[in-house]
Motif scaffolding. Structure first.
Motif, PDB file in Angstrom:
ATOM      1  N   ARG A  30       7.262 -25.761  57.259  1.00  0.00           N
ATOM      2  CA  ARG A  30       6.454 -24.748  57.951  1.00  0.00           C
ATOM      3  C   ARG A  30       5.793 -25.451  59.114  1.00  0.00           C
ATOM      4  O   ARG A  30       5.216 -26.535  58.957  1.00  0.00           O
ATOM      5  CB  ARG A  30       5.399 -24.157  57.014  1.00  0.00           C
ATOM      6  CG  ARG A  30       4.372 -23.355  57.794  1.00  0.00           C
ATOM      7  CD  ARG A  30       3.518 -22.497  56.915  1.00  0.00           C
ATOM      8  NE  ARG A  30       4.269 -21.388  56.381  1.00  0.00           N
ATOM      9  CZ  ARG A  30       3.697 -20.337  55.777  1.00  0.00           C
ATOM     10  NH1 ARG A  30       2.395 -20.283  55.637  1.00  0.00           N
ATOM     11  NH2 ARG A  30       4.442 -19.357  55.305  1.00  0.00           N
TER      12      ARG A  30
ATOM     13  N   HIS B 101      10.554 -16.252  59.606  1.00  0.00           N
ATOM     14  CA  HIS B 101      10.144 -16.608  58.245  1.00  0.00           C
ATOM     15  C   HIS B 101      11.225 -16.014  57.339  1.00  0.00           C
ATOM     16  O   HIS B 101      11.023 -15.001  56.672  1.00  0.00           O
ATOM     17  CB  HIS B 101       8.766 -15.999  57.964  1.00  0.00           C
ATOM     18  CG  HIS B 101       8.080 -16.520  56.742  1.00  0.00           C
ATOM     19  ND1 HIS B 101       8.700 -17.307  55.801  1.00  0.00           N
ATOM     20  CD2 HIS B 101       6.805 -16.350  56.300  1.00  0.00           C
ATOM     21  CE1 HIS B 101       7.828 -17.595  54.836  1.00  0.00           C
ATOM     22  NE2 HIS B 101       6.678 -17.021  55.121  1.00  0.00           N
TER      23      HIS B 101
ATOM     24  N   ARG C 166       6.026 -13.669  62.632  1.00  0.00           N
ATOM     25  CA  ARG C 166       7.382 -14.138  62.304  1.00  0.00           C
ATOM     26  C   ARG C 166       7.965 -13.303  61.162  1.00  0.00           C
ATOM     27  O   ARG C 166       9.173 -13.174  61.032  1.00  0.00           O
ATOM     28  CB  ARG C 166       7.328 -15.615  61.929  1.00  0.00           C
ATOM     29  CG  ARG C 166       6.304 -15.937  60.841  1.00  0.00           C
ATOM     30  CD  ARG C 166       5.966 -17.396  60.836  1.00  0.00           C
ATOM     31  NE  ARG C 166       4.952 -17.755  59.854  1.00  0.00           N
ATOM     32  CZ  ARG C 166       4.232 -18.857  59.934  1.00  0.00           C
ATOM     33  NH1 ARG C 166       4.369 -19.686  60.943  1.00  0.00           N
ATOM     34  NH2 ARG C 166       3.350 -19.144  58.999  1.00  0.00           N
ATOM     35  N   VAL C 167       7.063 -12.749  60.330  1.00  0.00           N
ATOM     36  CA  VAL C 167       7.538 -11.897  59.231  1.00  0.00           C
ATOM     37  C   VAL C 167       8.171 -10.635  59.811  1.00  0.00           C
ATOM     38  O   VAL C 167       9.245 -10.199  59.369  1.00  0.00           O
ATOM     39  CB  VAL C 167       6.362 -11.531  58.297  1.00  0.00           C
ATOM     40  CG1 VAL C 167       6.807 -10.532  57.243  1.00  0.00           C
ATOM     41  CG2 VAL C 167       5.794 -12.783  57.633  1.00  0.00           C
TER      42      VAL C 167
ATOM     43  N   ARG D 190      -0.804  -8.517  58.755  1.00  0.00           N
ATOM     44  CA  ARG D 190      -2.128  -9.027  59.111  1.00  0.00           C
ATOM     45  C   ARG D 190      -2.239  -9.252  60.624  1.00  0.00           C
ATOM     46  O   ARG D 190      -1.244  -9.586  61.277  1.00  0.00           O
ATOM     47  CB  ARG D 190      -2.274 -10.371  58.381  1.00  0.00           C
ATOM     48  CG  ARG D 190      -3.518 -11.127  58.517  1.00  0.00           C
ATOM     49  CD  ARG D 190      -3.401 -12.382  57.645  1.00  0.00           C
ATOM     50  NE  ARG D 190      -2.439 -13.350  58.173  1.00  0.00           N
ATOM     51  CZ  ARG D 190      -2.733 -14.333  59.021  1.00  0.00           C
ATOM     52  NH1 ARG D 190      -3.966 -14.479  59.447  1.00  0.00           N
ATOM     53  NH2 ARG D 190      -1.808 -15.174  59.431  1.00  0.00           N
TER      54      ARG D 190
ATOM     55  N   GLN E 135      -2.843 -11.663  63.295  1.00  0.00           N
ATOM     56  CA  GLN E 135      -2.709 -13.130  63.282  1.00  0.00           C
ATOM     57  C   GLN E 135      -3.719 -13.732  64.258  1.00  0.00           C
ATOM     58  O   GLN E 135      -3.341 -14.233  65.326  1.00  0.00           O
ATOM     59  CB  GLN E 135      -1.293 -13.515  63.676  1.00  0.00           C
ATOM     60  CG  GLN E 135      -0.210 -12.763  62.901  1.00  0.00           C
ATOM     61  CD  GLN E 135       0.400 -13.583  61.800  1.00  0.00           C
ATOM     62  OE1 GLN E 135       0.775 -14.727  62.008  1.00  0.00           O
ATOM     63  NE2 GLN E 135       0.479 -13.008  60.613  1.00  0.00           N
TER      64      GLN E 135
ATOM     65  N   PRO F  50       3.032  -8.974  53.189  1.00  0.00           N
ATOM     66  CA  PRO F  50       3.453 -10.346  52.858  1.00  0.00           C
ATOM     67  C   PRO F  50       2.304 -11.238  52.403  1.00  0.00           C
ATOM     68  O   PRO F  50       2.548 -12.312  51.836  1.00  0.00           O
ATOM     69  CB  PRO F  50       4.028 -10.867  54.189  1.00  0.00           C
ATOM     70  CG  PRO F  50       3.324 -10.066  55.245  1.00  0.00           C
ATOM     71  CD  PRO F  50       3.063  -8.716  54.632  1.00  0.00           C
ATOM     72  N   GLY F  51       1.058 -10.796  52.657  1.00  0.00           N
ATOM     73  CA  GLY F  51      -0.089 -11.631  52.348  1.00  0.00           C
ATOM     74  C   GLY F  51      -0.211 -12.764  53.365  1.00  0.00           C
ATOM     75  O   GLY F  51       0.787 -13.124  53.990  1.00  0.00           O
ATOM     76  N   PRO F  52      -1.387 -13.307  53.576  1.00  0.00           N
ATOM     77  CA  PRO F  52      -2.644 -12.877  52.964  1.00  0.00           C
ATOM     78  C   PRO F  52      -3.138 -11.559  53.573  1.00  0.00           C
ATOM     79  O   PRO F  52      -2.972 -11.339  54.761  1.00  0.00           O
ATOM     80  CB  PRO F  52      -3.601 -14.028  53.299  1.00  0.00           C
ATOM     81  CG  PRO F  52      -3.024 -14.682  54.518  1.00  0.00           C
ATOM     82  CD  PRO F  52      -1.548 -14.481  54.464  1.00  0.00           C
TER      83      PRO F  52
END
Ligand code: ASP
Length: 331
Positions: free
Chosen positions: A120, A148, A186-187, A240, A242, A280-282
């Motif tokens: 990562r 990701h 990236r998710v 989220r 970012q 995806p969290g958090p």
């Protein structure tokens, strides 16, 4: 569940890649191959004895240059359940803090004869850079705003499991709404690539400032009105903000953002009555998602995503190390 396994090319032709740097570049059948490979691990992980020794003797290094809870733990558990020796590199105590370049770090990891390296990194492209320098498979656990891939795979597996009675395991015709900070996520990128490749229709929703400029190149439908984006959706995936990747003011305030783009129970009613809620969290509860929605027992699949994550990472580690383990047909 219907499995297209029999239609895969033989041996390593089913997944001919040395590393997993992104979903971009994977054929749909290669994505499905990894999802199908993960099914055995979903089963195993639900048993009290969850051990398989196929990676015994192999060393896996988790090199995380950015913080992580779920992904690091998930890769660590995945490697250990398959019998590998798993080592986590703690960046805070490493030579990176002393100014070592990424290439020097890569060469150091390589010299230790790792059999797989999970990385990562905060910079987009860093994982490919390392993959080009080392001799073993490299798995991208998130690089900057780029990709990701294991998150997208675990999300696809979660959707397939949850909707299999309705869809028979197919993604064709499903409408998936992704809402949040698409620009820095990236998710989002990996999910758009993965889900469109599998035949789903992807809607993305965000304020104009949080939509990437190159979005036209991706096959996603862009919305700025969350209510419209939710209309009839089968899956609602929240992302989220970012904040750590934002330079400057992208939203007026968290309160304003929640008002327009937060997933509330009233808003969720616009999606299909059985629509899945994912994240995806958090999570930032009360910002992009309200607690009562995140905790909906029958609709929220957020903890199921975490469960699928371990299975997907076991599948990726198994498949990518077949060559070094000289599994028949994997040359
Ligand atoms: N855990 C995800 C990632 O690493 C999502 C996030 O941080 O918001 O990208």
């Amino acid at each position: 569940m219907t499995s297209p396994a029999l239609s895969y090319p033989e041996g390593s032709a089913a997944f001919p890649h040395e590393s997993l740097v992104g979903i971009g570049g994977l054929a749909p059948h290669e994505i499905l191959f990894l999802l199908d490979e993960a099914e055995q691990w979903v089963e195993l992980n639900r048993h009290p004895q969850k051990h398989d020794d196929r990676l015994t003797g192999l060393t896996i290094i988790n090199a995380f240059f950015e913080n992580s809870t779920r992904t690091l733990l998930s890769f660590e558990i995945a490697g250990k359940r398959l019998g590998a020796d798993v080592v986590n590199m703690h960046v805070a105590q490493s030579s990176i803090k002393k100014g070592e370049t990424l290439i020097d770090t890569a060469m150091t990891l390589n010299a230790m004869h790792a059999d797989a390296i999970v990385i990562r990194h905060g910079s987009s492209g860093a994982v490919q850079l390392i993959a080009d320098k080392v001799d073993c498979p490299v798995l991208n656990a998130g690089d900057g705003q780029h990709e990701h891939p294991t998150q997208a795979l675990l999300d696809a597996l979660t959707i397939r499991h949850a909707l299999r009675n309705k869809t028979g395991g197919s993604f064709n015709g499903l409408t998936v709404t992704l809402c949040g900070d698409i620009l820095h996520s990236r998710v989002a990128r990996s999910n758009i690539l993965c889900l469109t490749s599998l035949g789903a229709h992807v809607r993305i929703c965000a304020p104009p400032a949080l939509i990437p400029a190159d979005i036209e190149a991706m096959q996603a439908e862009v919305f700025h009105d969350f209510d419209a984006a939710l209309d009839g959706a089968d899956v609602v995936m929240m992302l989220r903000l970012q904040l750590e990747r934002m330079q400057g003011q992208f939203i007026p305030s968290a309160r304003e953002y929640r008002h327009l783009f937060g997933l509330t129970a009233e808003r969720l009613a616009r999606a299909r009555p059985d629509a899945l809620v994912m994240h995806p969290g958090p999570m930032n509860r009360g910002v992009e998602i309200d607690s009562d929605v995140a905790d909906l027992a029958d609709r929220s699949h957020i903890t199921r995503q975490v469960e699928m994550g371990v299975a997907i990472r076991m599948a990726c580690l198994d498949v990518l190390t077949r060559k070094v383990r000289r599994v028949e047909g994997w040359t």
